[in-house]
Design a protein around this motif. Structure first.
Motif, PDB file in Angstrom:
ATOM      1  N   ASN A   7       0.844  -1.182   0.000  1.00 17.23           N
ATOM      2  CA  ASN A   7       0.000   0.000   0.000  1.00 17.23           C
ATOM      3  C   ASN A   7       0.891   1.248   0.000  1.00 17.23           C
ATOM      4  O   ASN A   7       1.457   1.620   1.019  1.00 17.23           O
ATOM      5  N   GLN A   8       0.992   1.898  -1.148  1.00 18.89           N
ATOM      6  CA  GLN A   8       1.904   3.034  -1.268  1.00 18.89           C
ATOM      7  C   GLN A   8       1.444   4.240  -0.447  1.00 18.89           C
ATOM      8  O   GLN A   8       2.269   4.987   0.062  1.00 18.89           O
ATOM      9  N   TYR A   9       0.149   4.420  -0.290  1.00 19.56           N
ATOM     10  CA  TYR A   9      -0.350   5.494   0.565  1.00 19.56           C
ATOM     11  C   TYR A   9       0.124   5.261   2.001  1.00 19.56           C
ATOM     12  O   TYR A   9       0.497   6.203   2.703  1.00 19.56           O
ATOM     13  N   ALA A  10       0.121   3.998   2.431  1.00 21.61           N
ATOM     14  CA  ALA A  10       0.565   3.670   3.785  1.00 21.61           C
ATOM     15  C   ALA A  10       2.035   4.031   3.976  1.00 21.61           C
ATOM     16  O   ALA A  10       2.443   4.409   5.078  1.00 21.61           O
ATOM     17  N   GLN A  11       2.832   3.939   2.926  1.00 16.03           N
ATOM     18  CA  GLN A  11       4.240   4.326   3.035  1.00 16.03           C
ATOM     19  C   GLN A  11       4.353   5.807   3.404  1.00 16.03           C
ATOM     20  O   GLN A  11       5.168   6.180   4.248  1.00 16.03           O
ATOM     21  N   ILE A  12       3.536   6.636   2.778  1.00 21.09           N
ATOM     22  CA  ILE A  12       3.543   8.070   3.083  1.00 21.09           C
ATOM     23  C   ILE A  12       3.093   8.288   4.532  1.00 21.09           C
ATOM     24  O   ILE A  12       3.707   9.054   5.275  1.00 21.09           O
TER      25      ILE A  12
ATOM     26  N   GLN B 287       4.794  11.937  -5.098  1.00 17.22           N
ATOM     27  CA  GLN B 287       4.179  13.258  -5.071  1.00 17.22           C
ATOM     28  C   GLN B 287       2.655  13.159  -5.029  1.00 17.22           C
ATOM     29  O   GLN B 287       1.996  13.916  -4.300  1.00 17.22           O
ATOM     30  N   TYR B 288       2.104  12.227  -5.781  1.00 17.79           N
ATOM     31  CA  TYR B 288       0.653  12.041  -5.778  1.00 17.79           C
ATOM     32  C   TYR B 288       0.162  11.645  -4.381  1.00 17.79           C
ATOM     33  O   TYR B 288      -0.766  12.251  -3.841  1.00 17.79           O
ATOM     34  N   TYR B 289       0.782  10.630  -3.807  1.00 18.84           N
ATOM     35  CA  TYR B 289       0.328  10.163  -2.498  1.00 18.84           C
ATOM     36  C   TYR B 289       0.633  11.168  -1.391  1.00 18.84           C
ATOM     37  O   TYR B 289      -0.137  11.282  -0.436  1.00 18.84           O
TER      38      TYR B 289
ATOM     39  N   MET C  68      -4.004  16.461   1.697  1.00 26.18           N
ATOM     40  CA  MET C  68      -5.409  16.841   1.535  1.00 26.18           C
ATOM     41  C   MET C  68      -6.281  16.091   2.542  1.00 26.18           C
ATOM     42  O   MET C  68      -7.183  16.688   3.144  1.00 26.18           O
ATOM     43  N   ASN C  69      -6.027  14.813   2.743  1.00 26.81           N
ATOM     44  CA  ASN C  69      -6.811  14.017   3.690  1.00 26.81           C
ATOM     45  C   ASN C  69      -6.607  14.482   5.120  1.00 26.81           C
ATOM     46  O   ASN C  69      -7.529  14.437   5.931  1.00 26.81           O
TER      47      ASN C  69
ATOM     48  N   GLN D 121      -0.220  20.702   6.165  1.00 29.51           N
ATOM     49  CA  GLN D 121       1.042  20.520   5.451  1.00 29.51           C
ATOM     50  C   GLN D 121       1.718  19.238   5.922  1.00 29.51           C
ATOM     51  O   GLN D 121       1.541  18.819   7.063  1.00 29.51           O
ATOM     52  N   THR D 122       2.501  18.674   5.045  1.00 27.17           N
ATOM     53  CA  THR D 122       3.282  17.495   5.402  1.00 27.17           C
ATOM     54  C   THR D 122       4.644  17.923   5.929  1.00 27.17           C
ATOM     55  O   THR D 122       5.060  19.063   5.743  1.00 27.17           O
TER      56      THR D 122
END
Length: 103
Positions: free
Chosen positions: A8-13, A32-34, A40-41, A45-46
């Motif tokens: 799960n690439q989102y989980a990596q972020i 960059q997408y994730y 946004m979720n 800011q990250t």
């Protein structure tokens, strides 16, 4: 030190932003997408990150088995490139560098 593979690439972020991991390996545009999706979720800011290229850039190609479809695609792309919408589409995929410079 440990190593895990995460499908799960989102989980990596998520793991990177929570400080659970120090390093993740992803293709830059996928990262960059994730990262953008995560921000946004979360509605914030990250954390700052540093991107290191492990391999040189490689070109991306569109491949067709149908020559008529290829020609229609090429014509449509050529027409799109003549419009302001083309630049807008490119700009709509925010890069990490663009977001960092706007801080």
């Amino acid at each position: 030190m440990s190593y895990d593979e995460v499908v799960n690439q989102y989980a990596q972020i998520d793991h990177l932003m929570k400080g659970w991991v120090d390093v993740i390996v992803l293709e830059k545009r996928i990262f960059q997408y994730y990262l953008h999706t995560f921000a946004m979720n979360q509605g914030r800011q990250t954390k700052p990150v540093t991107i290191h290229a492990l391999w040189p850039p490689s070109p991306r190609h569109v491949v067709f088995t149908d020559s008529q479809l290829r020609e229609r695609f090429n014509q449509g792309l050529a027409e799109l490139k003549k419009t302001p919408r083309y630049k807008a589409l490119l700009a709509s995929a925010p890069s990490y560098a663009q977001r960092q410079s706007s801080k």
